[in-house]
Design an enzyme around this catalytic site. Structure first.
Site, PDB file in Angstrom:
ATOM      1  N   GLU A  26       0.849  -1.195   0.000  1.00  0.00           N
ATOM      2  CA  GLU A  26       0.000   0.000   0.000  1.00  0.00           C
ATOM      3  C   GLU A  26       0.882   1.242   0.000  1.00  0.00           C
ATOM      4  O   GLU A  26       2.010   1.217   0.510  1.00  0.00           O
ATOM      5  CB  GLU A  26      -0.880  -0.017   1.266  1.00  0.00           C
ATOM      6  CG  GLU A  26      -1.750   1.226   1.422  1.00  0.00           C
ATOM      7  CD  GLU A  26      -2.830   1.080   2.497  1.00  0.00           C
ATOM      8  OE1 GLU A  26      -2.877   0.022   3.174  1.00  0.00           O
ATOM      9  OE2 GLU A  26      -3.622   2.022   2.655  1.00  0.00           O
ATOM     10  N   ASN A  71      -6.632   1.594   2.848  1.00  0.00           N
ATOM     11  CA  ASN A  71      -7.338   2.853   3.090  1.00  0.00           C
ATOM     12  C   ASN A  71      -6.904   3.929   2.107  1.00  0.00           C
ATOM     13  O   ASN A  71      -7.681   4.809   1.745  1.00  0.00           O
ATOM     14  CB  ASN A  71      -7.077   3.319   4.523  1.00  0.00           C
ATOM     15  CG  ASN A  71      -7.635   2.347   5.557  1.00  0.00           C
ATOM     16  OD1 ASN A  71      -8.514   1.547   5.257  1.00  0.00           O
ATOM     17  ND2 ASN A  71      -7.125   2.409   6.775  1.00  0.00           N
ATOM     18  N   ASN A 171     -12.120  -0.598  -0.893  1.00  0.00           N
ATOM     19  CA  ASN A 171     -11.468  -1.170   0.285  1.00  0.00           C
ATOM     20  C   ASN A 171     -12.245  -0.843   1.551  1.00  0.00           C
ATOM     21  O   ASN A 171     -12.601   0.319   1.775  1.00  0.00           O
ATOM     22  CB  ASN A 171     -10.054  -0.585   0.426  1.00  0.00           C
ATOM     23  CG  ASN A 171      -9.347  -1.080   1.676  1.00  0.00           C
ATOM     24  OD1 ASN A 171      -8.972  -2.243   1.763  1.00  0.00           O
ATOM     25  ND2 ASN A 171      -9.190  -0.203   2.664  1.00  0.00           N
ATOM     26  N   GLU A 172     -12.499  -1.857   2.365  1.00  0.00           N
ATOM     27  CA  GLU A 172     -13.109  -1.688   3.696  1.00  0.00           C
ATOM     28  C   GLU A 172     -14.186  -0.601   3.711  1.00  0.00           C
ATOM     29  O   GLU A 172     -14.155   0.299   4.550  1.00  0.00           O
ATOM     30  CB  GLU A 172     -12.025  -1.402   4.751  1.00  0.00           C
ATOM     31  CG  GLU A 172     -11.097  -2.575   4.936  1.00  0.00           C
ATOM     32  CD  GLU A 172     -10.160  -2.472   6.142  1.00  0.00           C
ATOM     33  OE1 GLU A 172     -10.031  -1.376   6.723  1.00  0.00           O
ATOM     34  OE2 GLU A 172      -9.552  -3.504   6.495  1.00  0.00           O
ATOM     35  N   TYR A 243      -6.966  -8.761  11.555  1.00  0.00           N
ATOM     36  CA  TYR A 243      -5.662  -8.634  12.228  1.00  0.00           C
ATOM     37  C   TYR A 243      -5.839  -9.042  13.686  1.00  0.00           C
ATOM     38  O   TYR A 243      -6.880  -8.770  14.275  1.00  0.00           O
ATOM     39  CB  TYR A 243      -5.182  -7.178  12.179  1.00  0.00           C
ATOM     40  CG  TYR A 243      -4.934  -6.656  10.780  1.00  0.00           C
ATOM     41  CD1 TYR A 243      -3.723  -6.899  10.137  1.00  0.00           C
ATOM     42  CD2 TYR A 243      -5.902  -5.918  10.107  1.00  0.00           C
ATOM     43  CE1 TYR A 243      -3.482  -6.417   8.853  1.00  0.00           C
ATOM     44  CE2 TYR A 243      -5.674  -5.437   8.818  1.00  0.00           C
ATOM     45  CZ  TYR A 243      -4.458  -5.689   8.203  1.00  0.00           C
ATOM     46  OH  TYR A 243      -4.231  -5.220   6.930  1.00  0.00           O
ATOM     47  N   GLU A 291      -6.575  -9.237   3.440  1.00  0.00           N
ATOM     48  CA  GLU A 291      -5.722  -8.618   4.466  1.00  0.00           C
ATOM     49  C   GLU A 291      -5.763  -9.512   5.693  1.00  0.00           C
ATOM     50  O   GLU A 291      -6.842  -9.722   6.266  1.00  0.00           O
ATOM     51  CB  GLU A 291      -6.202  -7.212   4.847  1.00  0.00           C
ATOM     52  CG  GLU A 291      -5.902  -6.167   3.799  1.00  0.00           C
ATOM     53  CD  GLU A 291      -6.189  -4.740   4.262  1.00  0.00           C
ATOM     54  OE1 GLU A 291      -5.992  -4.439   5.459  1.00  0.00           O
ATOM     55  OE2 GLU A 291      -6.639  -3.946   3.420  1.00  0.00           O
ATOM     56  N   GLN A 348       1.282  -6.548   5.491  1.00  0.00           N
ATOM     57  CA  GLN A 348       1.651  -6.268   4.125  1.00  0.00           C
ATOM     58  C   GLN A 348       2.991  -6.924   3.828  1.00  0.00           C
ATOM     59  O   GLN A 348       3.371  -7.835   4.549  1.00  0.00           O
ATOM     60  CB  GLN A 348       1.651  -4.777   3.900  1.00  0.00           C
ATOM     61  CG  GLN A 348       0.264  -4.145   4.203  1.00  0.00           C
ATOM     62  CD  GLN A 348       0.127  -2.688   3.771  1.00  0.00           C
ATOM     63  OE1 GLN A 348       0.975  -2.109   3.114  1.00  0.00           O
ATOM     64  NE2 GLN A 348      -0.979  -2.054   4.170  1.00  0.00           N
TER      65      GLN A 348
HETATM   66  O1  AHR Z   1      -3.065  -2.870   6.113  1.00  0.00           O
HETATM   67  C1  AHR Z   1      -3.252  -1.691   6.844  1.00  0.00           C
HETATM   68  C2  AHR Z   1      -4.679  -1.163   6.755  1.00  0.00           C
HETATM   69  O2  AHR Z   1      -5.529  -2.052   7.402  1.00  0.00           O
HETATM   70  C3  AHR Z   1      -5.274  -1.062   5.371  1.00  0.00           C
HETATM   71  O3  AHR Z   1      -4.971   0.147   4.753  1.00  0.00           O
HETATM   72  C4  AHR Z   1      -6.729  -1.130   5.645  1.00  0.00           C
HETATM   73  O4  AHR Z   1      -7.436  -1.683   4.566  1.00  0.00           O
HETATM   74  C5  AHR Z   1      -6.837  -1.934   6.910  1.00  0.00           C
HETATM   75  O5  AHR Z   1      -7.622  -1.317   7.850  1.00  0.00           O
END
Ligand code: AHR
Length: 498
Positions: A26, A71, A171-172, A243, A291, A348
């Site tokens: 990103e 993001n 995205n999200e 995450y 992700e 990432q």
């Molecule tokens: O990977 C970091 C961030 O985590 C990304 O930009 C977003 O999509 C997620 O919240």
């Protein structure tokens, strides 16, 4: 403690789609600038890409890399990143409160992806932009020539189209933090309309619809049901993001995180299939877990970063041995669901919550999580088997009946190779594993790789990059159709048989 496993080549889950070993770059922190791109670095090639980083990425055999966000994409004007570099605009980047110089954009990233033998998974902006910018970008990237946008690409020095196959529809979009955040109905509508025209420009592309940003989202899983209801017929995958972190210092609970991931996958599969049934559709929408990782170490430090700086060190988690075990379990979970999870991206790849770290002007080094990712990507290709496992169990704060042994196996018919991946979650004891492999007649152990450390919080750093590294002195032995080994406490294991 003892565990047992039966492996039969006939009992299979699915062929692994190699794209589950994808990753993500990103425009965030030092992922692009000082990460993959540093023109002044002594090891940079003529395009400014760090070749030491290229080598580490190639070693991982990453089949697909998601780009440019995250993001970031929800405020991105892709046109800012193409054409002569000297006239590219510097922009305020609102997602991460930095300045984006646009020295790397679509074409440069496509060049870099070729260098590392990866495909690009391109995301379009459905935050501040929409249908028009999305279809123009597909035309710019994939149309051969003879139209405004494709000829613009040719004029930028790229005669051949990039032929980008996989595209993310934003995205999200469920997250209030997202630039241009939408309700499920608002997003479902715009995603459907973008999907239609993107496929009209290039019918060969595959599209990923935004699912939830995690199981903790209040709109999960109704979000999935609503957006799929709108766009089901026009998309191929739905995304999942997740995450984990050990914020309370509760290792036993943290190590069980993949049970949440597993439940997440089950719920999204069920929701996809519910909409399939509702629509009387013959098509199956699969999952793109685009992700996933451990992310929490850097949260505090990131609150102190000066806004509007260029490529500051953001989201630079330095990973421990314990994090590597969670990453190992997450990889095992993805494999166990190879029948429906067809794409996954470790988020990432470089500097930002990443397996690879760089020092500006200096070296590149491997984090602890590099190793389970490397092993799964290298040896986890083939058919995932469905092993019968019996293991001791434990309860933790958020989970009950957590198996001490987390394991799966992949059979590669072409290479006639069987690989067992296993995490021993036990914090005190080694775990004996007895594995019935009688159907793999004559197979012998090629190697038993182990990642372990007496200090579960041990980390690799720039000064000490080899504190946590795997060894291949594991004890696995195969004899007469039975494999026996001891999995050290808190260890990641890869047992390869041929
Ligand atoms: O990977 C970091 C961030 O985590 C990304 O930009 C977003 O999509 C997620 O919240």
């Amino acid at each position: 403690k003892k565990s047992r496993m039966v492996l039969e080549p006939e009992f299979q889950i699915a062929e692994v789609d190699n794209r589950i070993y994808g990753s993500f770059i990103e425009h965030l922190g030092r992922a692009v600038y000082e990460g993959i791109y540093e023109p002044d670095h002594p090891l940079a090639n003529e395009d400014g890409f760090r070749m030491d980083v290229v080598e580490l990425v190639k070693e991982l055999q990453v089949p697909i890399v998601r780009y440019p966000g995250g993001n970031f994409v929800s405020g991105y004007n892709w046109e800012d990143g193409v054409g002569p570099k000297e006239v590219r605009k510097r922009r305020l980047e609102l997602a991460w409160r930095t300045i984006e110089t646009n020295q790397v954009g679509t074409n440069e990233f496509a060049d870099w992806a070729k260098l590392v033998n990866s495909e690009v998974m391109m995301a379009v902006n459905l935050g501040t932009r929409g249908v028009d910018a999305a279809r123009n970008l597909v035309e710019y990237c994939n149309h051969p020539s003879g139209t405004y946008w494709s000829d613009l690409r040719v004029s930028h020095g790229y005669r051949e189209p990039h032929k980008i196959k996989t595209w993310c529809l934003g995205n999200e979009m469920d997250g209030p933090w997202q630039i241009g955040h939408k309700t499920a109905d608002e997003y479902g509508r715009v995603a459907l309309e973008a999907a239609k025209v993107m496929k009209w420009v290039d019918p060969s592309i595959d599209l990923v619809l935004c699912g939830s940003s995690g199981t903790q989202m209040p709109t999960f899983p109704q979000w999935e049901a609503t957006v799929l209801d709108h766009a089901y017929d026009h998309v191929d995958y739905i995304s999942l993001h997740r995450y984990y972190g050990n914020r309370d210092g509760d290792t036993a609970n943290f190590l069980a995180s993949s049970l949440d991931m597993e439940q997440f996958i089950h719920t999204v599969v069920s929701t996809c299939d519910y909409i399939k049934a509702k629509k009387r559709s013959n098509k199956t929408v699969n999952l793109s877990f685009d992700e996933w990782n451990v992310w929490f170490h850097s949260n505090e430090a990131d609150t102190k970063i000066e806004p509007w700086s260029i490529a500051p060190p953001q989201l630079e988690d330095i990973y421990t041995m314990e994090d590597a075990l969670v990453v190992g379990s997450m990889l095992i979970t993805l494999l166990k669901h190879a029948d429906r999870v067809k794409i996954a991206c470790l988020a990432q790849l470089v500097n930002v919550i990443a397996p690879i770290m760089t020092t500006a002007g200096g070296g590149a080094w491997k984090q602890t999580i590099y190793y389970p990712y490397l092993h799964a990507s290298r040896y986890g290709r083939g058919r995932v088997l469905n092993p019968l496992i019996s293991s001791p169990k434990y309860d933790s704060k958020d989970f009950t009946d957590v198996p001490v042994l987390d394991s799966t196996a992949v059979f590669n018919e072409e290479k006639q190779e069987l690989t067992i991946f296993a995490v021993n979650r036990d914090m005190v004891d080694a775990l004996q594993l007895e594995c019935d492999v009688r159907s793999f007649d004559g197979y012998q152990v090629v190697e038993h790789i182990v990642l372990e450390h007496e200090d579960i919080k041990a980390r690799n750093t720039h000064d000490e990059p080899n504190r946590v590294v795997p060894h291949n002195r594991g004890s696995a032995k195969a004899n007469d159709g039975s494999l026996e080994c001891v999995l050290p406490k808190l260890s990641w294991n890869v047992i390869r048989l041929r």
